[in-house]
Design an enzyme around this catalytic site. Sequence first.
Site, mmCIF file in Angstrom:
data_model
loop_
_atom_site.group_PDB
_atom_site.id
_atom_site.type_symbol
_atom_site.label_atom_id
_atom_site.label_comp_id
_atom_site.label_asym_id
_atom_site.label_seq_id
_atom_site.Cartn_x
_atom_site.Cartn_y
_atom_site.Cartn_z
ATOM 1 N N VAL A 47 -7.367 5.684 -21.127
ATOM 2 C CA VAL A 47 -7.086 4.119 -21.305
ATOM 3 C C VAL A 47 -8.397 3.498 -20.551
ATOM 4 O O VAL A 47 -8.888 3.879 -19.664
ATOM 5 C CB VAL A 47 -5.666 3.510 -20.697
ATOM 6 N N ASN B 162 2.834 3.120 -10.584
ATOM 7 C CA ASN B 162 1.687 3.131 -11.198
ATOM 8 C C ASN B 162 0.444 3.352 -10.459
ATOM 9 O O ASN B 162 -0.565 3.942 -10.818
ATOM 10 C CB ASN B 162 1.634 1.675 -12.010
ATOM 11 N N THR C 46 -7.938 17.942 -8.204
ATOM 12 C CA THR C 46 -7.036 17.235 -7.157
ATOM 13 C C THR C 46 -6.049 16.282 -7.667
ATOM 14 O O THR C 46 -5.007 15.986 -7.633
ATOM 15 C CB THR C 46 -7.588 16.533 -5.881
ATOM 16 N N TYR C 47 -6.697 15.631 -8.902
ATOM 17 C CA TYR C 47 -5.937 14.601 -9.626
ATOM 18 C C TYR C 47 -4.862 15.266 -10.292
ATOM 19 O O TYR C 47 -3.715 15.121 -10.466
ATOM 20 C CB TYR C 47 -7.094 13.916 -10.508
ATOM 21 N N THR D 86 -9.802 1.510 -18.505
ATOM 22 C CA THR D 86 -9.636 0.513 -17.275
ATOM 23 C C THR D 86 -10.792 1.024 -16.411
ATOM 24 O O THR D 86 -11.703 2.020 -16.777
ATOM 25 C CB THR D 86 -8.260 0.999 -16.751
ATOM 26 N N SER E 277 0.085 11.893 -16.247
ATOM 27 C CA SER E 277 -1.126 12.087 -17.146
ATOM 28 C C SER E 277 -0.706 13.437 -17.701
ATOM 29 O O SER E 277 -0.231 14.383 -17.183
ATOM 30 C CB SER E 277 -2.313 11.976 -16.019
ATOM 31 N N ASP F 248 0.772 -1.035 -0.081
ATOM 32 C CA ASP F 248 0.096 0.084 -0.051
ATOM 33 C C ASP F 248 0.882 1.380 -0.057
ATOM 34 O O ASP F 248 1.752 1.397 1.057
ATOM 35 C CB ASP F 248 -0.862 -0.066 1.161
#
Length: 240
Positions: A196, A90, A162-163, A198, A144, A63
């Site tokens: 992508v 990742n 925030t990302y 996912t 990204s 984690d």
Amino acid sequence: MTAAQNPVALVTGANKGIGLEVARKLGEIGIHVAVGSRDRARGIHAVEQLKREGHSVELAVVDVNSQESIDAAIAALIKQRGRIDILVNNAGILLDWDDDASTLNLEKLRQTMETNFYGALRMVRAVLPHMQARGYGRIVNVSSTMGSLSYNSGGGGSSAPTYRLSKTALNGLTAIYSQVLRNGDIKINSASPGWVRTDMGGKNATRSVDEGTDTIIWLATLPKSGPNGGFFKDRKPQDW
Ligand code: NAP
């Protein structure tokens, strides 16, 4: 090369999505992969799948928010294999797709930074001494386009603030660490996989995991003459 001499990679968040495909592709080229998963059962499921496909893999219960789990997994890997050649940072979360900068939620920012930035930083700090001891290492930060300052200031939208901030910080990590790694054959780069299909990207995303992982694998296996401290998509440099 005996199995014990094979290069060793650690991929965080490899129980599904982009991370699982990265583990598979590294396995296909003869690299032993420690499949990072914060959840033991999900990790075992991925490891069994990759073993059935013929790859040399093991589970690493990591984690990235837990220094204890990182230290234990790396100590076990070093004890068993004696080396870590490749780290693919990742593991990531996206909590605020429906927010924009005007509704940014500070608690979501803290959580996102904890995983997407501090998690990657913890991993880099933990593997670096082992890479430096052997004078070799490849670190890939899965970033990204949404982390690009040029993109964000040039009309790239403002959803998931925030990302975006977490991936901008991750790119900063790449740039800053690349400067201390100048002397050995240790490289750190950021990759943008594109949009992508996912669990995170959703089913309408434009790229398959095969397409989304190509640049990550390229950066993870760069020759000594390859770049250090860059940001790449489709193997081409991107503006920060
Ligand atoms: P995903 O399918 O949601 O997978 C994310 C992985 O990260 C899962 O294995 C998840 O584990 C793991 N993870 C989350 N928090 C963690 C933690 N604290 N410690 C360890 N593992 C953790 O997402 P994905 O699309 O494959 O994304 C992988 C990376 O690519 C992320 O960094 C993401 O930001 C980046 N990316 C994705 C896209 C896209 O379009 N998909 C685009 C650009 C960048 P659990 O299964 O336990 O939740």
